[in-house]
Design a protein around this motif. Structure first.
Motif, mmCIF file in Angstrom:
data_model
loop_
_atom_site.group_PDB
_atom_site.id
_atom_site.type_symbol
_atom_site.label_atom_id
_atom_site.label_comp_id
_atom_site.label_asym_id
_atom_site.label_seq_id
_atom_site.Cartn_x
_atom_site.Cartn_y
_atom_site.Cartn_z
ATOM 1 N N THR A 1 0.804 -1.411 0.025
ATOM 2 C CA THR A 1 -0.019 -0.084 -0.041
ATOM 3 C C THR A 1 0.849 1.438 0.121
ATOM 4 O OG1 THR A 1 -0.191 -0.063 2.436
ATOM 5 C CG2 THR A 1 -1.730 -1.074 1.091
ATOM 6 N N ASN A 2 2.280 1.160 0.229
ATOM 7 C CA ASN A 2 2.924 2.281 0.342
ATOM 8 C C ASN A 2 3.555 2.968 -0.978
ATOM 9 O OD1 ASN A 2 5.112 0.507 0.093
ATOM 10 N ND2 ASN A 2 6.094 0.983 1.909
ATOM 11 N N GLY A 3 3.545 1.858 -1.953
ATOM 12 C CA GLY A 3 3.864 2.308 -3.446
ATOM 13 C C GLY A 3 5.039 1.355 -3.651
ATOM 14 N N ALA B 1 3.885 -1.438 -5.996
ATOM 15 C CA ALA B 1 3.516 -0.660 -7.432
ATOM 16 C C ALA B 1 4.484 -0.136 -8.174
ATOM 17 C CB ALA B 1 2.612 0.446 -6.920
ATOM 18 N N TYR C 1 -8.754 2.098 -10.719
ATOM 19 C CA TYR C 1 -8.528 2.615 -9.706
ATOM 20 C C TYR C 1 -9.768 2.945 -8.971
ATOM 21 C CZ TYR C 1 -6.544 5.877 -5.954
ATOM 22 O OH TYR C 1 -6.351 6.682 -4.998
ATOM 23 N N GLU D 1 -11.124 1.683 -5.357
ATOM 24 C CA GLU D 1 -11.506 2.649 -4.384
ATOM 25 C C GLU D 1 -12.914 2.390 -3.924
ATOM 26 O OE1 GLU D 1 -10.749 7.558 -3.896
ATOM 27 O OE2 GLU D 1 -11.671 6.842 -5.616
ATOM 28 N N PRO E 1 -7.049 -0.865 -0.901
ATOM 29 C CA PRO E 1 -5.968 -0.172 -0.876
ATOM 30 C C PRO E 1 -4.845 -0.405 -1.838
ATOM 31 C CG PRO E 1 -6.025 -1.070 1.277
ATOM 32 C CD PRO E 1 -7.229 -1.466 0.654
ATOM 33 N N ALA F 1 -3.192 1.274 -4.884
ATOM 34 C CA ALA F 1 -1.808 1.616 -5.223
ATOM 35 C C ALA F 1 -1.206 1.017 -6.367
ATOM 36 C CB ALA F 1 -1.020 1.205 -3.896
ATOM 37 N N ALA G 1 -2.566 2.895 -9.406
ATOM 38 C CA ALA G 1 -2.393 4.258 -9.464
ATOM 39 C C ALA G 1 -0.761 4.762 -10.231
ATOM 40 C CB ALA G 1 -1.928 4.967 -8.111
ATOM 41 N N ARG G 2 -0.020 3.545 -10.256
ATOM 42 C CA ARG G 2 1.307 3.590 -10.988
ATOM 43 C C ARG G 2 1.235 3.240 -12.317
ATOM 44 N NH1 ARG G 2 4.853 7.279 -8.835
ATOM 45 N NH2 ARG G 2 4.472 7.152 -6.645
#
Length: 508
Positions: free
Chosen positions: A283-285, A288, A363, A367, A372, A376, A379-380
């Motif tokens: 979840t922190n990227g 991703a 995404y 959502e 999450p 994540a 999103a990338r």
């Protein structure tokens, strides 16, 4: 006489009823045997012989069917199908398609050399090494119209002995011949060490084996320096088009890194890597940002040969080493890069725009579901597609790179498949706690059984051999997965102990 007639009539009625019962039993036995033979041919690999099937049919005839269990199981499966409870779970898109490992130009040339000279050639690993090398060579030198850069975090997952080391050796050889050995890195000692290395040489390719060990240390959280590595890797990825402010040192002016290009080519064993991840990493990227590719079975070996680098590979690598668009400066930085803008054709721009909209839709779905991890990773997706399209263009024509429709379509297909595979694998292996890990291990075991045996039931004794948990633990896992409508469970009465059978829900 009348009494005798009544007795005879009664006897005849009993005989008739008995005959009908026997005929019914014979029909049931025939139907049961035919049904078992049909299921045997469809589900069993290899099928049982006819004598064994007949014995099973005879054994089943000694017990009355528990219609309540049958109805409950069938109703349960039917209700689950109607409600679509499994639609929220990521589906497996399968292993990476081979046609997406083809990029013309420099990447193809490096891959060909790697496969021709490796003791155990592996196409996926050769691709990972080649695309990471191209990403480094073009780092700080090109950008697209949206200021995306070429720095990539590439991870090749392969079992032991599959040839993970050889692509790294090829990259070392290319960079040595091109005079760029200062751009080579190995392992991550600390976040501060990564900063210091990039301060001296702003473009670095770290080639790290067994990267799952680093993930495990970060998860344990007992050493602040491992958490510092994660933070630096996250920030370096997004700072490729900006200034990266370094940490403050006592008695020294804070330094900055001008448009750092940190590239990673990591390797690991698939199972170890995914189990080393945590929900925080999903979840922190960090997860991703990765491009994760898995290999298949190890290929056949060949006689390894030592060859010089092909002339086109060496010439292209040296051209990138000499290409320095920007302003010459002194001090620690030889030049302030002003990267060349690589334009996209109108058709390519439409392809990338459509993919961005598709990623935004995914995404939004994640959502709405409160997912999450999906948020994540999707999103990338657009950013990764644009970076890959840029790398493709640099590989295809380093002298005059241009993002055309082929580059855009390849990049979007690459990221689409890779994103869905990452979501599926994360859902299979990454767990919140030990009990959740047990549940996911059983689902993985049943899925592997399904791949080999179709929709046949898996006997509990085979499950117990793979997962020697206590009886209570097995019962808790089974109850949880039944409540989540992920599996089916039934018990078949036999002459001895009941046979416990499992399979994934919806397998039939």
């Amino acid at each position: 006489v009348e009494n005798d007639l009544e007795a005879v009539t009664g006897s005849l009625q009993q005989i008739s009823a008995a005959r009908e019962a026997i005929e019914g039993q014979l029909r049931d036995a025939g139907n049961r045997l035919a049904a078992l033979q049909q299921e045997n041919a469809k589900r069993c690999r290899p099928p049982l012989d006819d004598a064994e099937v007949a014995q099973i049919a005879d054994s089943c005839s000694r017990y009355e069917a528990d219609w309540r269990k049958v109805f409950a199981r069938e109703h349960h499966a039917e209700q689950s199908a109607k409600e679509g409870n499994n639609n929220d779970r990521p589906t497996d898109p399968g292993k990476f398609p081979p046609h997406l490992l083809k990029v013309p130009g420099f990447i193809a040339d490096v891959m060909r050399f790697t496969l021709d000279t490796a003791p155990y050639p592996e196409r996926t690993l050769a691709f990972c090494g080649a695309i990471a090398l191209q990403a480094l060579l073009a780092g700080r030198k090109v950008r697209d119209a949206a200021d995306n850069r070429t720095n990539l975090y590439v991870l090749g997952l392969a079992n032991s002995g599959a040839g993970k080391d050889y692509p790294r050796k090829v990259n070392q050889k290319v960079l040595l011949e091109a005079g760029l050995t200062e751009s080579l890195g190995d392992t991550f000692a600390s976040g501060e060490g990564i900063e210091d290395r990039l301060f001296l040489h702003p473009s670095v390719l770290f080639q790290t084996d067994e990267i799952d060990g680093l993930m495990t240390k970060i998860n344990l959280g007992k050493d602040a320096r491992h958490e510092g590595i994660m933070n630096v890797l996250l920030k370096m990825y997004t700072s490729a088009s900006a200034l990266y402010p370094m940490r403050v040192k006592a008695g020294k002016e804070p330094g900055v890194i001008d448009q750092p290009c940190l590239c990673i080519f990591g390797t690991a064993i698939p199972k170890h890597y995914y189990e080393a991840l945590s929900l925080k990493m999903l979840t922190n990227g960090f997860f991703a940002r990765m491009l994760i590719l898995e290999t298949g079975k190890r290929g056949r070996g060949q006689d390894a040969v030592v060859r010089d680098l092909p002339a086109p590979v060496l010439a292209t690598a040296r051209w990138w080493a000499d290409f320095c668009p920007g302003e010459k400066r002194g001090n620690l930085a030889d030049w302030h890069p002003i990267p060349k803008v690589v334009e996209a054709t109108p058709e390519a721009a439409d392809v990338l725009r459509a993919f961005r909209q598709r990623a935004d839709d995914q995404y939004s779905l994640a959502e709405d579901k409160g997912d999450p991890v999906g948020m994540a990773i999707w999103a990338r997706a657009n950013e990764k597609a644009r970076r890959l399209a840029l790398v493709y263009a640099c590989s295809a024509n380093h002298l005059d790179p241009r993002i055309d429709a082929d580059a855009a379509r390849w990049a979007c297909a690459f990221v689409e498949h890779q994103t869905r595979r990452m979501l599926f694998m994360a859902g299979e292996y990454v767990s919140e706690n030990e009990f959740d890990a047990r549940c996911k291990k059983l689902v993985v075991t049943l899925r592997k059984w399904q791949e080999k045996h179709g929709d046949a039931w898996m006997p509990f004794w085979q499950i117990n051999r793979k997962h020697p948990w206590s009886e209570r633990e097995h019962e808790e896992v089974r109850t949880t997965l039944l409540n989540q409508r992920l599996i089916e469970y039934t018990e078949v009465r036999t002459a001895g102990r009941p046979s416990k059978l499992y399979r994934l829900l919806g397998a039939s």
